[in-house]
Design a protein around this motif. Structure first.
Motif, PDB file in Angstrom:
ATOM      1  N   ILE A  17       8.532  77.809  -5.967  1.00 24.16           N
ATOM      2  CA  ILE A  17       8.094  77.858  -4.627  1.00 24.16           C
ATOM      3  C   ILE A  17       9.215  78.479  -3.696  1.00 24.16           C
ATOM      4  CG2 ILE A  17       7.106  77.019  -2.432  1.00 24.16           C
ATOM      5  CD1 ILE A  17       5.684  75.102  -4.492  1.00 24.16           C
ATOM      6  N   PHE A  18      10.492  77.742  -3.715  1.00 25.07           N
ATOM      7  CA  PHE A  18      11.364  78.110  -2.797  1.00 25.07           C
ATOM      8  C   PHE A  18      12.424  79.093  -3.088  1.00 25.07           C
ATOM      9  CE2 PHE A  18       9.999  73.864  -1.175  1.00 25.07           C
ATOM     10  CZ  PHE A  18       9.837  74.181   0.096  1.00 25.07           C
ATOM     11  N   LEU A  19      12.246  79.220  -4.309  1.00 20.54           N
ATOM     12  CA  LEU A  19      13.211  80.534  -5.081  1.00 20.54           C
ATOM     13  C   LEU A  19      12.386  81.674  -4.474  1.00 20.54           C
ATOM     14  CD1 LEU A  19      14.986  79.398  -8.302  1.00 20.54           C
ATOM     15  CD2 LEU A  19      15.937  79.393  -6.141  1.00 20.54           C
ATOM     16  N   LEU A  20      11.199  81.702  -4.702  1.00 23.12           N
ATOM     17  CA  LEU A  20      10.452  82.932  -4.322  1.00 23.12           C
ATOM     18  C   LEU A  20      10.385  83.248  -3.032  1.00 23.12           C
ATOM     19  CD1 LEU A  20       7.416  82.443  -7.101  1.00 23.12           C
ATOM     20  CD2 LEU A  20       9.034  84.185  -7.134  1.00 23.12           C
ATOM     21  N   ARG A  21      10.351  82.106  -2.208  1.00 23.62           N
ATOM     22  CA  ARG A  21      10.302  82.308  -0.821  1.00 23.62           C
ATOM     23  C   ARG A  21      11.826  82.842  -0.467  1.00 23.62           C
ATOM     24  NH1 ARG A  21       8.482  83.401   4.241  1.00 23.62           N
ATOM     25  NH2 ARG A  21       9.871  82.449   5.769  1.00 23.62           N
ATOM     26  N   GLY A  22      12.760  82.227  -0.999  1.00 21.62           N
ATOM     27  CA  GLY A  22      14.088  82.751  -0.395  1.00 21.62           C
ATOM     28  C   GLY A  22      14.323  84.011  -0.849  1.00 21.62           C
ATOM     29  N   LEU A  23      13.749  84.581  -2.019  1.00 18.36           N
ATOM     30  CA  LEU A  23      14.183  86.057  -2.483  1.00 18.36           C
ATOM     31  C   LEU A  23      13.304  86.943  -1.608  1.00 18.36           C
ATOM     32  CD1 LEU A  23      14.021  85.656  -6.215  1.00 18.36           C
ATOM     33  CD2 LEU A  23      15.907  86.057  -4.939  1.00 18.36           C
ATOM     34  N   TYR A  24      12.149  86.439  -1.107  1.00 16.28           N
ATOM     35  CA  TYR A  24      11.202  87.175  -0.261  1.00 16.28           C
ATOM     36  C   TYR A  24      12.059  87.548   0.923  1.00 16.28           C
ATOM     37  CZ  TYR A  24       7.699  88.579   2.870  1.00 16.28           C
ATOM     38  OH  TYR A  24       6.803  89.006   3.903  1.00 16.28           O
ATOM     39  N   VAL A  25      12.542  86.247   1.785  1.00 13.46           N
ATOM     40  CA  VAL A  25      13.183  86.304   2.831  1.00 13.46           C
ATOM     41  C   VAL A  25      14.367  87.314   2.896  1.00 13.46           C
ATOM     42  CG1 VAL A  25      14.593  84.989   4.443  1.00 13.46           C
ATOM     43  CG2 VAL A  25      12.491  84.225   3.711  1.00 13.46           C
ATOM     44  N   ILE A  26      15.232  87.236   1.939  1.00 15.01           N
ATOM     45  CA  ILE A  26      16.483  88.237   1.647  1.00 15.01           C
ATOM     46  C   ILE A  26      15.867  89.784   1.546  1.00 15.01           C
ATOM     47  CG2 ILE A  26      18.401  88.719   0.207  1.00 15.01           C
ATOM     48  CD1 ILE A  26      18.549  85.807  -0.491  1.00 15.01           C
ATOM     49  N   TRP A  27      14.797  89.806   0.693  1.00 10.92           N
ATOM     50  CA  TRP A  27      14.306  91.180   0.700  1.00 10.92           C
ATOM     51  C   TRP A  27      13.738  91.651   2.094  1.00 10.92           C
ATOM     52  CZ3 TRP A  27       9.381  93.020   1.360  1.00 10.92           C
ATOM     53  CH2 TRP A  27       9.030  94.365   0.913  1.00 10.92           C
ATOM     54  N   SER A  28      13.142  91.054   2.695  1.00  5.04           N
ATOM     55  CA  SER A  28      12.714  91.254   3.929  1.00  5.04           C
ATOM     56  C   SER A  28      13.932  91.743   5.077  1.00  5.04           C
ATOM     57  CB  SER A  28      11.885  90.018   4.703  1.00  5.04           C
ATOM     58  OG  SER A  28      10.849  90.021   3.764  1.00  5.04           O
ATOM     59  N   ARG A  29      14.916  90.772   4.853  1.00  2.83           N
ATOM     60  CA  ARG A  29      16.095  91.018   5.958  1.00  2.83           C
ATOM     61  C   ARG A  29      16.623  92.638   5.325  1.00  2.83           C
ATOM     62  NH1 ARG A  29      18.638  84.859   5.731  1.00  2.83           N
ATOM     63  NH2 ARG A  29      17.082  84.141   7.183  1.00  2.83           N
ATOM     64  N   LYS A  30      16.835  92.542   4.247  1.00  2.00           N
ATOM     65  CA  LYS A  30      17.602  93.874   3.821  1.00  2.00           C
ATOM     66  C   LYS A  30      16.524  95.094   4.167  1.00  2.00           C
ATOM     67  CE  LYS A  30      19.662  95.876  -0.259  1.00  2.00           C
ATOM     68  NZ  LYS A  30      19.709  95.766  -1.962  1.00  2.00           N
ATOM     69  N   THR A  31      15.435  94.911   3.969  1.00  2.00           N
ATOM     70  CA  THR A  31      14.396  96.083   4.388  1.00  2.00           C
ATOM     71  C   THR A  31      14.545  96.344   5.724  1.00  2.00           C
ATOM     72  OG1 THR A  31      13.009  95.427   2.658  1.00  2.00           O
ATOM     73  CG2 THR A  31      12.201  96.939   4.169  1.00  2.00           C
ATOM     74  N   LYS A  32      14.534  95.476   6.725  1.00  2.00           N
ATOM     75  CA  LYS A  32      14.783  95.610   8.238  1.00  2.00           C
ATOM     76  C   LYS A  32      15.940  96.116   8.515  1.00  2.00           C
ATOM     77  CE  LYS A  32      11.485  91.897   9.590  1.00  2.00           C
ATOM     78  NZ  LYS A  32      11.397  90.421   9.927  1.00  2.00           N
ATOM     79  N   LYS A  33      16.890  95.586   7.924  1.00  2.00           N
ATOM     80  CA  LYS A  33      18.288  96.315   8.116  1.00  2.00           C
ATOM     81  C   LYS A  33      18.423  98.035   7.851  1.00  2.00           C
ATOM     82  CE  LYS A  33      23.105  95.404   7.505  1.00  2.00           C
ATOM     83  NZ  LYS A  33      24.057  94.468   6.979  1.00  2.00           N
TER      84      LYS A  33
END
Length: 471
Positions: free
Chosen positions: A445-461
């Motif tokens: 649960i938390f690894l998938l959530r963490g990867l999603y957060v990193i991907w979202s930040r990278k996309t926004k950047k």
């Protein structure tokens, strides 16, 4: 007069309630029977069978008592402003210990375990109290203190229990009497705790006045304090928020629901709370059968057991970890979901090792590591939740988390441990495999959530850079 002035200054300082809470937390956790509770109940002092203790008749009652008391305890915590619930917790543990000392039947032991479960539900008052008495910039240190001193108390009790078990200078029944004496000291400290002047719903802050922790009025002036004075008095004064008005039960329930919705609207708080609920449920379940697992690997009737040494080492190392958390300024700021997932995965691996190892020392070592990881993450969860709240709703959020964890554990016990379910209470290896798989799910649960957060930040950047160039 100088002595009285110094005493008043000390009482108005944030360290005064923190010290009393720590004294209470130490003495109510010094229980030498805890590391040897299963050998005590199944040994010559009580002569219960392991099946009676572990499955339907004794241990599960603690889970059900905890769950039954969660909502009433939360409401009483707010109505009575923390102190009386903390006192009640100590009294409940005292009664539970006294019943277990002089019990001779399974129903009496069930009553003892049920009362202890009720006392465990009062933890919400113990932790919420300190946040109502100290300033927000002291939350991390106060959290590490109140949790760390509990672990030190547990360590002291474990060492004492090991000495009693190894050198036989007291019987386990006498150790229970010693526990009652220590609880009486903790009760004295709880009676000295200053009463908070407000709570979330029943005792709201009033306009026009500031109150210090002793309940004295502080006149508001136009003078400007220097930085040191502001830091010293930050804990003594509270900004007024709203008028105290009579509250009906219906209004309070509506307000609770509204505040809970507002609090859990924060994704960060929601995910830390989710880990709190899932991690606490898993830890409590492992803790409930680990002594049974050790007994299976090395029976206490055939060899000297070192449960006390193990619990002492686990408590001491956990306390050191918790204190370190209190003084570390930035932890998991950008990678917190991945860190929660990674450490949950470590817990899963540890439990798999615990399951398949037939060496008692490997079992002991893996339990110590597991406990240290859980205690560190739990302290971080409490701190992040407390600092992330936009309203002073510590007891509400903590109570909701404890209640959810209690529900999860009650369901787990009913399905996995109880005879009405799978009846695996006596099959330690199967139950520990289930618990390790449970932590594996938390990891996912938390690894998938963490990867999603990193991907979202990278996309926004990436999307923000072209827009800046266009400008």
């Amino acid at each position: 007069q100088l002595t009285m002035k110094l005493l008043k200054t000390w009482r108005d300082n944030w360290k005064y309630p923190t010290s009393l809470v720590c004294i209470y937390g130490f003495f109510y956790t010094v229980r030498p029977l805890v590391p040897f509770y299963l050998p005590y109940l199944t040994g010559p002092d009580k002569n219960f069978t392991e099946r009676q203790v572990v499955i339907n008749e004794v241990y599960p009652m603690g889970t059900y008592g905890n769950l039954a008391a969660q909502v009433p305890v939360f409401l009483l915590t707010d109505w009575l402003r923390y102190n009386d619930v903390v006192i009640f917790q100590c009294v409940a543990i005292f009664i539970s210990t006294a019943i277990s000392r002089w019990s001779t039947s399974v129903p009496e032991m069930q009553a003892s375990e049920f009362i202890f479960g009720v006392a465990s539900a009062c933890e919400v008052a113990y932790y919420s109290y300190i946040y109502s008495m100290v300033d927000v910039n002291k939350y991390r240190r106060a959290t590490s203190y109140v949790r760390g001193v509990q672990l030190l108390g547990h360590t002291g009790g474990s060492v004492l229990g090991q000495l009693i078990s190894s050198f036989k200078f007291l019987s386990f029944n006498d150790a229970a009497v010693l526990t009652l004496i220590l609880l009486a000291i903790g009760l004295t400290a709880s009676l000295l705790l200053p009463m908070p002047q407000w709570s979330m719903f029943f005792h709201k802050k009033t306009k026009g006045t500031n109150l210090n922790i002793s309940g004295e009025h502080i006149e508001q002036t136009g003078e400007t304090e220097n930085e040191d004075e502001r830091e010293e008095t930050a804990n003594k004064t509270e900004d007024p928020q709203e008028l105290a008005v009579p509250q009906t039960c219906g209004n309070i329930v509506v307000q609770m629901i509204r505040d809970a919705r507002d609090c859990f609207a924060s994704k960060k708080l929601l995910y830390w709370s989710l880990w709190w609920v899932l991690g606490t449920c898993g830890f409590n379940q492992v803790q409930s059968f680990v002594q049974s697992l050790w007994e299976n690997v090395q029976p206490s009737q055939n060899a000297t057991i070192y449960n006390g040494v193990v619990e002492a080492a686990g408590g001491l190392l956990s306390a050191a970890t918790v204190y370190a958390v209190g003084y570390k300024e930035t932890i998991f700021e950008q990678w917190e979901e991945l860190a929660l997932g990674g450490f949950s995965g470590l817990c899963s691996v540890i439990l798999f090792v615990l399951t398949f190892s037939s060496n008692i020392w490997v079992n002991y070592a893996t339990w110590i590591i597991f406990k240290c990881v859980y205690m560190a993450l739990m302290t971080l969860a409490m701190f992040h939740i407390a600092t992330g709240l936009t309203m002073e709703r510590y007891a509400l959020v903590f109570g909701a988390n404890y209640f959810a964890a209690g529900v999860f554990q009650a369901v787990f016990v009913s399905i996995v441990v109880s005879d009405r379910g799978l009846g695996l209470g006596i099959i330690r290896s199967v139950q520990s495999i289930i618990c390790s798989s449970y932590f594996l799910v938390i990891t996912a649960i938390f690894l998938l959530r963490g990867l999603y957060v990193i991907w979202s930040r990278k996309t926004k950047k990436q999307t923000s850079v072209p827009s800046m160039k266009n400008e």
